[in-house]
Design an enzyme around this catalytic site. Sequence first.
Site, PDB file in Angstrom:
ATOM      1  N   SER A 128     -28.219  -1.582  18.412  1.00 47.24           N
ATOM      2  CA  SER A 128     -27.377  -0.284  19.208  1.00 47.24           C
ATOM      3  C   SER A 128     -25.541  -0.247  18.788  1.00 47.24           C
ATOM      4  O   SER A 128     -25.853   0.872  17.163  1.00 47.24           O
ATOM      5  CB  SER A 128     -27.486  -0.367  20.329  1.00 47.24           C
ATOM      6  OG  SER A 128     -27.118   0.711  21.733  1.00 47.24           O
ATOM      7  N   HIS A 151     -31.073   3.074  17.156  1.00 46.36           N
ATOM      8  CA  HIS A 151     -32.180   3.650  18.499  1.00 46.36           C
ATOM      9  C   HIS A 151     -31.410   4.763  18.798  1.00 46.36           C
ATOM     10  O   HIS A 151     -30.081   4.645  18.109  1.00 46.36           O
ATOM     11  CB  HIS A 151     -32.843   3.002  19.320  1.00 46.36           C
ATOM     12  CG  HIS A 151     -32.024   2.310  20.133  1.00 46.36           C
ATOM     13  ND1 HIS A 151     -30.853   2.994  21.608  1.00 46.36           N
ATOM     14  CD2 HIS A 151     -31.393   1.137  20.417  1.00 46.36           C
ATOM     15  CE1 HIS A 151     -29.990   1.882  21.446  1.00 46.36           C
ATOM     16  NE2 HIS A 151     -30.280   1.072  21.544  1.00 46.36           N
TER      17      HIS A 151
END
Length: 250
Positions: A128, A151
Amino acid sequence: MQSNEKQEQQPVQPPQAPTTEEGRKSATVDAIQQLGQTGAPTTESNIFCMTIIGQVEGHIVLPPQNKTTKYEHLIPQLVAAEQNAKIEGVLIILNTVGGDVEAGLAIAEMIATLSKPTVTLVLGGGHSIGVPIAVSANYSIIAETATMTIHPIRLNGLVIGVPQTFEYLDKMQERVIRFVTRHSRVDEDKFKELMFKTGELTRDIGTTVIGADAVRYGLINSLGGIGEAISKLNALIDERRAGNAGGMIQ
């Protein structure tokens, strides 16, 4: 019958003050307990090692059972390392699941703008918002078994369903994309493809990239471990020394 002889009294020994070595050990233990890492070295080493583990904690305090790295702890340490003339390089070790976007970007910008050589080493995971931190150094290394999850930006809690909310979310995501593509060799289209890929992550959109693939995509410079990271950082330090020596006016 009482004896007139006075018993000799043993002199009371004053409590021993802790030695300098003991004081240093105590300070080190306190720093580990409070911050999860030791302070910037003074004479023992010319390299400052900083760890980013667990979840990056930002403006909201996370529950006590969470393993966190508080960004307000890291920023002063980076400032101290930048100002300390004895520190010639900074090694950043990551094993993080991500966390607060703005806090992660703040840490990444601090690392990227250090004047001293920097190397990041991804062990376990750099997921992340850990991705921008991993690519922020002069050189990045990832372990063969480590992974990086890419993501889209996600929001937790109450979300106001108006166009302005999604516009703000999109701008924040663009900040992450620009930073990663500017500080690595990955192409913007490829990074967006990895970010928006469907079907790979359970209940989510994105991609999990393993060590060798991260190097192949251009996110990370090379595979390796702590030995390679230290060797590369020492090489960058030597290059900086040579450059400074070459620029001296005789």
